[in-house]
Scaffold this motif. Structure first.
Motif, PDB file in Angstrom:
ATOM      1  N   ALA A  40       0.937  -1.262  -0.019  1.00  0.00           N
ATOM      2  CA  ALA A  40      -0.119   0.065   0.055  1.00  0.00           C
ATOM      3  C   ALA A  40       0.938   1.275  -0.089  1.00  0.00           C
ATOM      4  N   GLU A  41       1.987   1.325   0.782  1.00  0.00           N
ATOM      5  CA  GLU A  41       3.042   2.326   0.795  1.00  0.00           C
ATOM      6  C   GLU A  41       3.305   2.964  -0.667  1.00  0.00           C
ATOM      7  N   VAL A  42       3.721   1.644  -1.521  1.00  0.00           N
ATOM      8  CA  VAL A  42       4.142   1.938  -2.843  1.00  0.00           C
ATOM      9  C   VAL A  42       3.020   2.231  -3.805  1.00  0.00           C
ATOM     10  N   ILE A  43       1.929   1.800  -3.568  1.00  0.00           N
ATOM     11  CA  ILE A  43       0.891   1.804  -4.545  1.00  0.00           C
ATOM     12  C   ILE A  43       0.143   3.288  -4.254  1.00  0.00           C
ATOM     13  N   PHE A  44       0.067   3.914  -2.911  1.00  0.00           N
ATOM     14  CA  PHE A  44      -0.787   5.140  -2.795  1.00  0.00           C
ATOM     15  C   PHE A  44      -0.207   6.027  -3.537  1.00  0.00           C
ATOM     16  N   PRO A  45       1.086   6.406  -3.593  1.00  0.00           N
ATOM     17  CA  PRO A  45       1.633   7.661  -4.301  1.00  0.00           C
ATOM     18  C   PRO A  45       1.176   7.765  -5.850  1.00  0.00           C
ATOM     19  N   ALA A  46       1.150   6.555  -6.408  1.00  0.00           N
ATOM     20  CA  ALA A  46       0.704   6.359  -7.788  1.00  0.00           C
ATOM     21  C   ALA A  46      -0.660   6.628  -8.100  1.00  0.00           C
ATOM     22  N   VAL A  47      -1.291   6.116  -7.132  1.00  0.00           N
ATOM     23  CA  VAL A  47      -2.894   6.517  -6.745  1.00  0.00           C
ATOM     24  C   VAL A  47      -3.107   7.878  -6.818  1.00  0.00           C
ATOM     25  N   ARG A  48      -2.538   8.547  -5.879  1.00  0.00           N
ATOM     26  CA  ARG A  48      -2.646   9.867  -5.462  1.00  0.00           C
ATOM     27  C   ARG A  48      -2.188  10.733  -6.646  1.00  0.00           C
ATOM     28  N   ASN A  49      -1.286  10.495  -7.431  1.00  0.00           N
ATOM     29  CA  ASN A  49      -0.659  11.241  -8.632  1.00  0.00           C
ATOM     30  C   ASN A  49      -1.711  11.121  -9.538  1.00  0.00           C
ATOM     31  N   GLN A  50      -2.244   9.785  -9.965  1.00  0.00           N
ATOM     32  CA  GLN A  50      -3.209   9.569 -10.951  1.00  0.00           C
ATOM     33  C   GLN A  50      -4.344  10.593 -10.928  1.00  0.00           C
ATOM     34  N   LEU A  51      -5.017  10.613  -9.534  1.00  0.00           N
ATOM     35  CA  LEU A  51      -6.259  11.441  -9.220  1.00  0.00           C
ATOM     36  C   LEU A  51      -5.968  13.119  -9.358  1.00  0.00           C
ATOM     37  N   THR A  52      -4.539  13.465  -8.897  1.00  0.00           N
ATOM     38  CA  THR A  52      -4.433  14.859  -8.946  1.00  0.00           C
ATOM     39  C   THR A  52      -3.788  15.088 -10.275  1.00  0.00           C
ATOM     40  N   ALA A  53      -3.676  14.219 -11.087  1.00  0.00           N
ATOM     41  CA  ALA A  53      -3.120  14.846 -12.523  1.00  0.00           C
ATOM     42  C   ALA A  53      -3.945  15.691 -13.394  1.00  0.00           C
ATOM     43  N   ALA A  54      -3.552  16.700 -13.900  1.00  0.00           N
ATOM     44  CA  ALA A  54      -4.704  17.398 -14.970  1.00  0.00           C
ATOM     45  C   ALA A  54      -5.170  16.487 -15.923  1.00  0.00           C
TER      46      ALA A  54
END
Length: 196
Positions: free
Chosen positions: A182-196
């Protein structure tokens, strides 16, 4: 990320996604990620599922739920059931094409050649070779569609031998390993959701 309305999150996959080996549902990595996001999680993953099972039983939920976020971790059962990498690629293309209107994070098959149960599937060398082959396919197909791709290889071997790393079935991760994923997946998920 979105405002006060919760993100709808669909986690597609097999035993690794449903959290087989975890002490309860809350310790599955999608549950941990969803809690950190404040997302509404739907996790239809099933133990033993292949890409073909996912297409038949899990993928129809995408149209019903219209999720903003999708994670896909699938393939180890295709591998152990003897499907070819090309067959896996064809199935993945079907899955990825169906979900591409959402923010998608594709997740690799973890390294599992060190678990005692790997001996039942041809041993560590064979398992490693096939896992790499399948993950190369998943990475290529995800990248071609502009999805994020998370390689679980390094984290899945980072604390081998530590308490709670492998479940009592000698095959699946335990709570500690799912938390590390979860610690390595979360940043990728967050980045996808915040990407323009």
């Amino acid at each position: 990320m979105r405002g006060s309305e919760n993100v709808r999150y669909l986690a597609l996959g097999d035993s690794y996604t449903i959290g087989t080996g975890a002490s309860d549902d809350a310790h599955a990595w999608p549950s941990i990620v969803a809690k950190r996001l404040g997302a509404d999680l739907t996790n239809p993953a099933v133990n033993g599922y292949t890409t073909l099972d996912l297409i038949r039983d899990e993928l129809p939920l995408f149209k019903d739920l219209k999720p903003e976020l999708v994670t896909v971790l699938i393939g180890v059962n295709d591998l152990v059931q003897g499907r070819s990498a090309d067959s896996y690629r064809g199935s993945l293309r079907t899955i990825y094409a169906a979900v591409e209107s959402a923010r998608v994070v594709a997740v690799s098959i973890p390294t599992w050649s060190y678990v005692p149960a790997a001996a039942d599937f041809g041993g560590a060398k064979r398992v490693d070779k096939l896992t790499k082959m399948f993950n190369d396919v998943a990475r290529e197909e995800a990248t071609n569609r502009g999805f994020a791709f998370v390689d679980l290889g390094p984290v899945s071997t980072s604390k081998v031998g530590s308490p709670g790393w492998i479940a009592s079935d000698q095959l699946h991760p335990g709570d500690a390993q799912y938390a590390a994923w979860a610690e390595v997946i979360f940043p990728a998920v967050r980045n996808q959701l915040t990407a323009a």
